[in-house]
Scaffold this motif. Structure first.
Motif, PDB file in Angstrom:
ATOM      1  N   UNK A  15       0.726  -1.202   0.126  1.00  0.00           N
ATOM      2  CA  UNK A  15       0.268  -0.051  -0.037  1.00  0.00           C
ATOM      3  C   UNK A  15       0.924   1.148  -0.071  1.00  0.00           C
ATOM      4  N   UNK A  16       1.952   1.345   0.618  1.00  0.00           N
ATOM      5  CA  UNK A  16       2.767   2.319   0.757  1.00  0.00           C
ATOM      6  C   UNK A  16       3.464   2.825  -0.500  1.00  0.00           C
ATOM      7  N   UNK A  17       3.975   1.625  -1.306  1.00  0.00           N
ATOM      8  CA  UNK A  17       4.525   1.741  -2.650  1.00  0.00           C
ATOM      9  C   UNK A  17       3.538   2.398  -3.279  1.00  0.00           C
ATOM     10  N   UNK A  18       2.612   2.009  -3.475  1.00  0.00           N
ATOM     11  CA  UNK A  18       1.549   2.334  -4.327  1.00  0.00           C
ATOM     12  C   UNK A  18       1.171   3.653  -4.319  1.00  0.00           C
ATOM     13  N   UNK A  19       0.979   4.033  -2.963  1.00  0.00           N
ATOM     14  CA  UNK A  19       0.585   5.349  -2.700  1.00  0.00           C
ATOM     15  C   UNK A  19       1.804   6.428  -3.179  1.00  0.00           C
ATOM     16  N   UNK A  20       2.923   5.776  -3.068  1.00  0.00           N
ATOM     17  CA  UNK A  20       4.319   6.557  -3.384  1.00  0.00           C
ATOM     18  C   UNK A  20       4.178   6.896  -5.100  1.00  0.00           C
ATOM     19  N   UNK A  21       3.813   5.754  -5.642  1.00  0.00           N
ATOM     20  CA  UNK A  21       3.715   5.931  -6.764  1.00  0.00           C
ATOM     21  C   UNK A  21       2.492   6.354  -7.624  1.00  0.00           C
ATOM     22  N   UNK A  22       1.545   6.567  -6.982  1.00  0.00           N
ATOM     23  CA  UNK A  22       0.150   7.274  -7.353  1.00  0.00           C
ATOM     24  C   UNK A  22      -0.349   5.768  -8.212  1.00  0.00           C
ATOM     25  N   UNK A  23      -0.447   5.025  -7.439  1.00  0.00           N
ATOM     26  CA  UNK A  23      -1.085   3.617  -7.948  1.00  0.00           C
ATOM     27  C   UNK A  23      -2.554   3.909  -7.782  1.00  0.00           C
ATOM     28  N   UNK A  24      -3.110   2.963  -8.357  1.00  0.00           N
ATOM     29  CA  UNK A  24      -4.446   2.802  -8.113  1.00  0.00           C
ATOM     30  C   UNK A  24      -5.353   1.546  -8.563  1.00  0.00           C
ATOM     31  N   UNK A  25      -6.442   1.472  -8.013  1.00  0.00           N
ATOM     32  CA  UNK A  25      -6.922   0.080  -7.916  1.00  0.00           C
ATOM     33  C   UNK A  25      -8.286   0.273  -8.744  1.00  0.00           C
TER      34      UNK A  25
ATOM     35  N   UNK B 399       4.610  11.504   2.564  1.00  0.00           N
ATOM     36  CA  UNK B 399       3.371  10.852   2.050  1.00  0.00           C
ATOM     37  C   UNK B 399       2.203  10.893   3.104  1.00  0.00           C
ATOM     38  N   UNK B 890      -7.889  -4.795 -10.374  1.00  0.00           N
ATOM     39  CA  UNK B 890      -6.331  -4.856 -10.787  1.00  0.00           C
ATOM     40  C   UNK B 890      -5.927  -3.805 -10.148  1.00  0.00           C
ATOM     41  N   UNK B 892      -2.844  -0.991 -10.285  1.00  0.00           N
ATOM     42  CA  UNK B 892      -1.969  -0.417 -11.029  1.00  0.00           C
ATOM     43  C   UNK B 892      -0.746   0.384 -10.307  1.00  0.00           C
ATOM     44  N   UNK B 893       0.354   0.215 -10.650  1.00  0.00           N
ATOM     45  CA  UNK B 893       1.551   0.866  -9.401  1.00  0.00           C
ATOM     46  C   UNK B 893       1.702   2.202 -10.189  1.00  0.00           C
ATOM     47  N   UNK B 895       0.220   4.939 -12.152  1.00  0.00           N
ATOM     48  CA  UNK B 895      -0.873   5.051 -12.942  1.00  0.00           C
ATOM     49  C   UNK B 895      -0.851   6.578 -13.497  1.00  0.00           C
TER      50      UNK B 895
END
Lengths: 374, 907
Positions: A15-25, B399, B890, B892-893, B895
Motif C-alpha cells: 500500500x505504501x509503495x502504491x501510494x508513493x507511485x500514484x498507484x490505483x485500484x 506521504x 487490478x 496499477x502501480x 497510474x
C-alpha cells in the motif's frame, strides 16, 4: 498459516509503495458467461437419521451486493442408492428439497441424486460412498493472549485455541479423508425492553413486544409476560473447512489437531461457550471439493492471492451442456462437544454490552435453545 | 597523409573509374609510348611524374598503390602498355587509357569503391583511422598472407573478446577470441579493417600489406566518446557475429534509455529485446520465450545471482556504473553455460583503469551512486569501487495516507561492488570482485523485510602458451531474506538463505579453423529453506526450522567453434551436468498407491552427512550453425538442451519476497528444456538497416507447478504441494534496426505462445483436469519500439514504447452458497487475461563535452515514464463485495506519468 500471515502483512507494505507511485485500484471487467445460467446444487446424506436436504439455486452474479438466493423451484429430485432403492425429495420451501425418511444412510453404501428442472434439463451426481469414521476422543482448549494493532494502539484480541484428538477410523482403500466441522455456540443476553426512540428532543421508551414489557393503562412500563427475545444462542461456524490432508496419522490417531479458535469477548463468555466438533468421513471427490473451498478462503484478501482452482464438485449434466457446480456427498459423522466456562478465562471479562434490540441482533443467533445445550 | 586529403583524392579517382567503366576506351596513343631505358631503377610513381612533365599526358593514380612498383630492369623498346602489363602482373592493379593523353591506374574497382566507402564513413563518424604497412610490393609473396594480433581495452588492459572485425573491401569478417586475439587471412594489397565492439570506440585500420604482420592495439572505452553515432545493441552486427545466440548490450545505450525514476536499469533494457517480456509493471526479473523468471541464469562475475532487483523489481540490483560488459543468450546457448533452461545473462563488472584515476557521481530522485576507479600501481594493479544507495525515506515519509502513520517507515537499499585487478605479466591476470546488496523495508509497527546478497569471486586468467588460455574462478555467495514481525506478543523472524560455493576452470584453445573451449564447473549449494524464530521472550510464535538441503552441481563441458569457410560457422558442444542432492536429510516416504499428501506418509529414509540422496546425470548437446547466404545475410540455426536443478517455487504471478528456491532432489526432478531456433538475418543498405526474423520451438519437461491452494512457505513437506508437468513454447520474433544516421532505433514484434500441461493420476494432482493451459507468461503479442534521435552531438531524444498482451489469470466467474459460506466459482487456471500492457517513455539526454582530454563531464537525463498515464495492471486480486463475493480488481502501480531528472558527473 505463516505464509498467509506474511503475505497479508506484506500487502500492507505494498500500500505504501502504491501510494508513493500514484498507484490505483480499479475493477477489471472480464467477458464472462452470465451467472444465472449456472445451477448450484448442495446436498448430503449421512448415517444420521434423515431427512436429508438438497438445495438447488442459481449462481450469484459477481456484481451482487448481497447474497440473495434465487431458488430453482419445482424440480424433480430423486435419491438413489446402490441397492436399487430410490426416494423422491419433496420441495418444502422454494429450492429446498427434503426426503421423507424412507432411505437412511448406511456405512458402505453408495448414494447419488438425479434431478430434473422444470425446463427438462437433467443432472446427476456421481455415486458417493459413506465411509466409516472414528470417534472424536478429546477436545482441549488453550488460552492465547493476542493483540491487534489499530491506528490508536494495540487492542486485546485473545482467543482460546481448540485442539482435539480423534481416531482415524477404518477408512477405505487405505485412504482416509476426514473433515472436522467446528461449531461454537454461546448464550447471549440483550435488553429489548430498554429500547427507546427520540422524539422532540426527548427519549421515549419503546420496548420491543417480545421483551414482555408494555405500557399499562396508567402509561407505566411494566412486565406483562416472559421475554422471548432476551436470551439467545449464537453460533460460530467455521470460516473454512478443516481437513485431514495436512495431518499425520500416528497409530491410526490424529493428535492435537487445531480445529478452531474461540474469540474471547464479553458476549462469547457472557455465560459459557459450547464447542462441538464433528468428525466426518469423505470420499476423495468431496475431499477435493472442500480443499479448494479452503484454499480459496485462506487466500482471500491478499494482493498476492494465489489463483484458486476451479471447483467442480460431482454433479454433471445428462441431456444438456448447462454449467453446474455442486456436490452431493455422503458421510458418516461422529460428534463430541465440550463447554468452556467463563471462569476459564484468566481475567475478569466486562459485562455484556447493553444491546437494546432483540437478541437475534447477534449474528447467527436464535432464541430457540439448542437441543444439546445443557 | 591525412584521411581527409586521401579521401578527396580517392573521390577524384572514383569518379573516373565510374566514367571509364561505362565508356569503351579509345585513346591508344599513350599506351604506344616507347620506353627508352632511362626508366630503369625508377619507381613507377617517379616515372609517371616525369612523364607528366615531359608530355601532355595526365596520369591518375594513388601513390601507395604503385609505391612498391619500380622498374627493376630496362624496358627499352617496349611500349608503355607492355611494360605496365608486366609490372602489374600478379597485382590487383590494372590501367586504362582514355583520350589520347590520359592514363588511369585502377585497382579492382569493386574493392576500391568499398575501401573508399569504408574510409569515408569512418571519417564522417570521427573514427580514428590508423595506417599500417607491412612489406613492400617488390618482395610481395604469392598467395594469401596472415594478419594477426590482440585487441585490449585502454583502461583495463583487458583483452577484448568478440570484437567484430570487418574487412571492408571483401565483406568478410571475423571476431576476436576469448583472449582478444584474431587472425585474418587476406590477399596482399590494400584493405580497410574495421574493429568494433560494444562499449568501445570503433577503430579503422587502413592496411597495406605484402607480408604477414601483427597488429596489436588498444581500443578506447566509449565512456569518453568522440563519436556521434553509437550502434544500438548489436543488431547491425548479427550477420557477422561469431556467436549464433548472443546479443550484447551496450551500457552506453542502456544509460540513454528512459528509465523509471531516472534509474538506469539493465534488466528493464533486457525486457525490450525480441522475445523477452515481463509479468507486469515493475515485476522482478524477466521472461524469455515463454519461460519463467527462474529459468534465466544471471551471472555476475561468474557467480550465479538469485536476485536481480531491488525493491521487488523496481530497480535493477546491479549498478550500471559497475558493469563493463553484458552478454545475453536466449537460444544457441554455448556449452560453457548451464543450469537454467531459458536464457543466460552474463554480466562482467568493470575493471579499474590502469592508467589514471577517474570516476562518476550520479544523483537522481530516488538514488545516488558513486564510482571511482584507477591504478593502485600504474599498469599493474587497479581498483574499481562503486556504491549506490537510496534516500527515498523522505519521499515515503512525506506521504499522507489513511493506512498508517508513515513518519517512521523506511525503504532503503544499497549495492556496492569492489574489484581489484592485478596484472602479474602479460600472460597472467588476477581479479577479485566483491559484491554486496541489501534491501530493507519497514512499516511502522509492522514487519521489516530484508533481502541481502553477498558474493566474492576471484578469477585468475593465465595464458599457458600462445594458444592455450585459461581462467580459474573461485567464489562464494550468500543470498537470503528475512521478515521480522516486531509485535511484542507475536514477534517472530522468518528467514531463508542460499549459500553457494563455486569453483571453475575454463580453457580456450584456438587451432586453425577451430576454437575449442572446455572446462569444469563445480557448485555447492546449501539451502536453508525456512526458519521461524520467536522474536521476543513473550512471543507465542512457534520455533520452526526446516531441514537444510545440500546439493552439488558439477559440469564438464567442451565446445568448438568451427569456421568451415568464410560462409559457414558451426558451434557445437556438449555439457555433462551431474546434480547430487546430499544428506544429512530425512526423506518422507509416501504410500505408493496414493497421491503425495501429508496424510499418506508411510515411512522415512535417513541420510547421513554427504550421503547422496538422489543423483541426476544429464547430457546436454548444443549445436548452432551460421550460414552466410550472401555477403550481407545469414541463416542461423541453434539447438540446445539444458537442465535446471533449482526452481523458484511461487504460486503468485509476481515475485514476492517469500518465494522459495527449491533444489531438485528425491521428489523434484530436474527440469529439461530442448530448444530449436532458426533465423534469417540481413543487412540492408550496407549496414544501415538490420532485419531479422527468428522462430523458435521449446519443449520443457518436469516444469514445477503447484497444486490449487498450495502452501509453500515453511512447508516441511513441500513436495506434497507441488506438481511436475510438461511445457511447450513457440514463436516468431521479428526485428528491424536502423543503425546509422541521426535517428537510430529498433522495432521488434514477437508472436509467441507458452503452454503447460500437468496431468497427474488424480484431479488434485492435475491442473485443469490434465488439459494443456497457457502458462503465466503466455503473452502472444509483444512489440517494442525504441529510438534515439541525435539533436546534436550532445543532445539526444530517446524513447521507447512497449506493448504486450495481458498475461493469463484465473478469475471468479460467479459465486454460490454452500453450507452457509459464499464461495467463488473460479475459472480453470489461466483461462482469462488481464488487459493488455502498453506504455510510452521519453527522455532527453544532455551529455557533456566529448573531448578526450577534457577533465570532467556532466550529463543530465530528464525522463518521463508512462507518458500517457496508462493504468497498466501490476497484479489482479480479489476484494470481497458486501455479499462476500470476491470481485476482481487490478492494481496499477504507476497510474500517471512519472517524470524524473538525474545528473551524472564523470571525472
Amino acid at each position: 498459516m505463516a505464509a498467509s500471515n506474511f503475505s497479508r502483512k506484506f500487502s500492507k507494505w505494498w500500500i505504501l509503495i502504491f501510494t508513493l507511485l500514484d498507484s490505483c485500484v480499479d475493477r477489471i471487467e472480464f467477458d464472462i458467461p452470465p451467472a444465472q445460467n449456472q445451477l448450484v446444487v448442495e446436498g448430503m446424506i449421512s448415517d444420521d437419521p434423515g431427512p436429508y436436504t438438497v438445495r438447488i439455486s442459481r449462481a450469484l452474479d459477481l456484481e451482487a451486493d448481497s447474497v440473495v438466493i434465487s431458488p430453482v423451484k419445482q424440480a424433480k429430485v430423486k435419491l438413489l442408492d446402490d441397492e436399487g432403492r430410490s426416494e423422491n425429495f419433496s420441495e418444502t420451501s422454494p429450492g429446498v428439497y427434503v426426503t421423507g425418511g424412507l432411505i437412511r444412510g448406511k456405512v458402505g453404501n453408495r448414494y447419488h441424486i438425479w434431478l430434473e428442472t422444470q425446463e427438462g434439463e437433467q443432472f446427476e451426481s456421481q455415486p458417493d460412498a459413506i465411509r466409516s469414521v472414528g470417534p472424536v476422543e478429546n477436545i482441549r482448549f488453550e488460552f492465547e493472549a493476542r493483540s491487534i494493532t489499530e491506528n490508536y494502539g494495540p487492542v486485546r484480541a485473545d482467543v482460546f485455541n481448540v485442539y482435539m484428538d480423534a481416531n482415524a477410523g477404518a477408512g477405505t482403500d487405505g485412504e482416509k479423508f476426514v473433515r472436522w466441522k467446528f461449531t461454537g455456540t454461546y448464550e447471549v443476553l440483550s435488553y429489548p425492553e430498554r429500547h427507546f426512540i427520540w422524539a422532540l428532543g426527548f427519549t421515549l421508551p419503546d420496548p420491543y413486544p417480545c421483551s414482555g414489557y408494555d405500557f399499562d393503562e396508567a402509561g407505566n412500563l411494566v412486565s406483562m409476560g416472559p421475554c422471548t427475545c432476551c436470551s439467545c444462542w449464537a453460533h460460530h461456524y467455521e470460516s473454512q473447512p478443516s481437513l485431514s490432508d495436512g495431518q499425520q496419522v500416528v497409530n491410526n490417531q490424529y493428535y492435537n489437531i487445531k480445529v478452531g479458535e474461540v474469540p474471547i469477548t464479553s458476549a462469547t463468555f457472557y455465560n459459557k461457550y459450547q464447542v462441538e466438533v464433528a468428525q466426518m468421513s469423505l470420499s476423495r471427490t468431496a475431499f477435493e471439493f472442500f480443499k479448494l473451498v479452503r484454499a480459496q478462503k485462506e487466500g482471500a484478501g491478499s494482493l498476492f492471492q494465489p489463483p484458486s482452482g476451479e471447483i467442480k464438485g460431482n454433479i454433471s449434466p445428462l441431456n444438456n451442456s448447462k454449467p453446474i457446480v455442486g456436490l452431493f456427498y455422503a458421510t458418516s459423522i461422529n460428534r463430541k462437544s465440550v463447554y468452556i466456562q467463563r471462569s476459564d478465562v484468566p481475567y475478569n471479562i466486562p459485562p455484556i454490552a447493553e444491546i437494546r434490540y432483540p437478541c437475534t441482533w447477534y449474528e447467527n443467533s436464535t432464541n430457540v435453545k439448542p437441543s444439546n445445550w445443557e | 597523409m591525412s584521411a581527409v586529403n586521401r579521401s578527396s583524392l580517392l573521390r577524384r579517382v572514383a569518379v573516373f573509374i565510374v566514367v571509364f567503366s561505362s565508356i569503351v576506351a579509345r585513346g591508344q596513343d599513350i599506351l604506344q609510348h616507347q620506353l627508352d631505358g632511362t626508366e630503369q631503377g625508377k619507381s613507377l610513381a617517379v616515372f609517371f611524374e616525369e612523364l607528366e612533365k615531359s608530355s601532355k599526358v595526365r596520369v591518375y593514380f594513388i601513390t601507395e598503390w604503385i609505391e612498391p612498383i619500380s622498374f627493376q630492369r630496362s624496358y627499352a623498346g617496349m611500349t608503355l602498355e607492355d611494360a605496365l602489363s608486366d609490372l602489374m602482373n600478379g597485382t590487383d592493379l590494372s590501367f586504362i587509357a582514355m583520350y589520347p593523353d590520359a592514363l588511369v591506374i585502377i585497382k579492382d574497382p569493386t574493392q576500391a569503391l568499398l575501401r573508399k566507402r569504408a574510409i569515408e564513413e569512418a571519417v564522417k563518424q570521427n573514427q580514428r583511422v590508423d595506417t599500417y604497412r607491412f612489406g613492400d610490393r617488390g618482395k610481395a609473396r604469392k598467395g594469401r598472407l596472415i594478419i594477426s594480433g590482440q585487441v585490449t581495452g585502454s583502461r583495463s588492459l583487458d583483452p577484448i573478446p568478440r570484437v567484430n572485425i570487418q574487412v571492408s573491401d571483401t565483406e568478410r569478417g571475423t571476431t576476436t577470441d576469448e583472449s582478444g586475439k584474431y587472425v585474418l587471412s587476406l590477399e596482399p594489397g590494400v584493405h580497410v579493417l574495421t574493429f568494433s565492439s560494444i562499449e568501445y570506440e570503433t577503430k579503422v585500420i587502413d592496411l597495406l600489406a605484402y607480408e604477414d604482420g601483427v597488429i596489436d592495439f588498444i581500443m578506447e572505452e566509449s565512456g569518453v566518446m568522440l563519436d556521434e553515432v553509437v550502434i544500438h545493441g548489436n543488431f547491425g552486427r548479427e550477420v557477422t557475429t561469431g556467436k549464433v545466440g548472443l546479443t550484447r548490450l551496450s551500457m552506453v545505450e542502456v544509460k540513454r534509455a528512459p528509465a523509471l525514476l531516472g534509474e538506469v536499469d539493465l534488466v528493464k533494457q533486457v525486457q525490450t529485446l525480441p522475445g523477452v517480456t515481463t509479468a507486469g509493471e515493475a515485476a522482478a526479473g524477466f521472461n524469455v520465450r515463454g519461460g519463467s523468471v527462474d529459468q534465466n541464469l544471471i551471472l555476475y562475475d561468474d557467480m550465479p545471482s538469485f536476485n536481480s532487483s531491488h525493491v521487488l523489481g523496481f530497480f535493477s540490483a546491479f549498478n550500471s556504473e559497475a558493469i563493463k560488459d553484458v552478454s545475453f543468450y536466449k537460444g544457441g546457448v554455448p556449452a560453457e553455460y548451464g543450469g537454467r533452461t531459458s536464457s543466460v545473462l552474463d554480466i562482467r563488472s568493470r575493471d579499474g583503469d590502469f592508467r589514471k584515476w577517474n570516476g562518476n557521481v550520479g544523483i537522481g530522485l530516488a538514488t545516488s551512486n558513486f564510482m571511482i576507479n584507477g591504478p593502485i600501481k600504474k599498469d599493474t594493479t587497479s581498483v574499481a569501487v562503486s556504491f549506490r544507495t537510496t534516500y527515498s525515506d523522505w519521499l515515503v515519509r512525506s506521504i499522507e495516507t489513511e493506512y498508517a502513520d508513515l513518519s517512521k517507515s523506511s525503504v532503503s537499499f544499497y549495492d556496492a561492488t569492489m574489484k581489484l585487478t592485478h596484472l602479474f605479466n602479460s600472460r597472467t591476470r588476477l581479479s577479485v570482485t566483491g559484491y554486496s546488496s541489501n534491501d530493507a523495508m519497514r512499516l511502522v509497527g509492522d514487519s521489516t523485510y530484508q533481502w541481502n546478497n553477498l558474493q566474492f569471486s576471484a578469477k585468475l586468467s593465465h595464458q599457458f602458451t600462445e594458444k592455450l588460455n585459461s581462467e580459474f574462478v573461485a567464489g562464494v555467495g550468500s543470498y537470503g531474506y528475512s521478515v521480522e514481525n516486531p509485535d511484542y506478543l507475536t514477534a517472530s523472524k522468518l528467514s531463508f538463505r542460499i549459500n553457494t560455493i563455486l569453483a571453475k576452470a575454463a580453457f580456450n584453445y584456438p587451432l586453425d579453423r577451430h576454437n575449442l573451449n572446455f572446462g569444469l564447473q563445480m557448485l555447492h549449494y546449501r539451502f536453508s529453506p525456512g526458519t521461524l524464530t520467536p522474536g521476543s521472550p513473550a512471543s507465542n510464535a512457534e520455533s520452526i526450522t526446516l531441514e537444510k538441503q545440500y546439493s552439488i552441481e558439477n559440469s564438464l563441458y567442451v565446445g568448438d567453434e568451427l569456421t568451415v569457410n568464410d560462409r559457414i560457422l558451426i558451434e557445437g558442444g556438449i555439457r555433462l551436468p551431474v546434480f547430487i542432492s546430499l544428506g544429512p536429510a530425512t526423506v518422507k516416504l509416501y504410500d505408493p498407491q496414493s497421491p503425495l499428501e501429508v496424510s499418506n506418509v508411510s515411512d522415512s529414509l535417513n541420510f547421513g552427512t554427504a550421503q547422496p540422496i538422489e543423483t541426476y546425470v544429464g547430457i546436454e548437446p548444443r549445436l548452432s550453425f551460421r550460414w552466410k547466404a550472401t555477403e550481407s545475410s545469414s541463416i542461423k540455426f541453434g539447438y540446445n538442451r539444458m537442465y535446471q536443478y533449482l526452481n523458484l517455487v511461487t504460486n503468485t504471478t509476481a515475485v514476492t519476497p517469500v518465494d522459495i528456491w527449491l533444489p531438485s532432489g528425491y521428489y523434484i526432478k530436474p527440469q529439461r528444456a530442448d530448444q530449436v531456433s532458426i533465423g534469417y538475418f540481413t543487412d540492408l543498405r550496407s549496414g544501415k538497416y538490420a532485419v531479422s526474423v527468428e522462430a523458435f520451438y521449446k519443449a520443457l519437461d518436469n516444469i514445477v507447478d503447484f497444486k490449487d491452494g498450495a502452501k509453500l512457505v515453511l512447508n516441511p513437506q513441500i513436495e506434497t504441494d507441488l506438481l511436475q508437468g510438461k511445457g511447450t513454447a513457440y514463436g516468431v520474433e521479428m526485428s528491424i534496426t536502423k543503425n546509422t544516421g541521426r535517428l537510430t532505433g529498433n522495432v521488434n514484434y514477437t508472436y509467441s505462445r507458452s503452454f503447460r500441461q500437468v496431468a497427474g493420476p488424480t484431479s488434485s494432482e492435475s491442473v485443469n483436469s490434465g488439459n494443456q493451459y497457457p502458462s503465466n507468461f503466455d503473452q502472444p503479442h509483444i512489440a517494442n519500439l525504441a529510438w534515439k534521435y541525435s539533436l546534436s552531438r550532445r543532445l539526444f531524444f530517446t524513447g521507447n514504447f512497449t506493448y504486450h498482451t495481458g498475461r493469463p489469470v484465473s478469475i471468479p466467474l460467479s459465486a454460490f452458497q454452500f453450507e452457509n459460506n459464499t464461495i467463488a466459482y473460479f475459472s480453470g487456471r489461466n483461462q482469462h487475461r488481464i488487459p493488455d500492457y502498453h506504455r510510452l517513455d521519453l527522455a532527453l539526454i544532455i551529455e557533456g563535452h566529448k573531448k578526450r582530454k577534457k577533465k570532467g563531464e556532466g550529463s543530465w537525463v530528464i525522463s518521463v515514464y508512462n507518458v500517457y498515464g496508462r493504468n497498466n495492471p501490476y497484479t489482479v486480486f480479489f476484494k470481497s463485495s458486501g455479499a462476500g463475493i470476491p470481485q476482481p480488481y487490478q492494481l496499477s502501480i504507476i497510474g500517471s506519468p512519472l517524470p524524473s531528472i538525474s545528473y551524472n558527473y564523470r571525472f
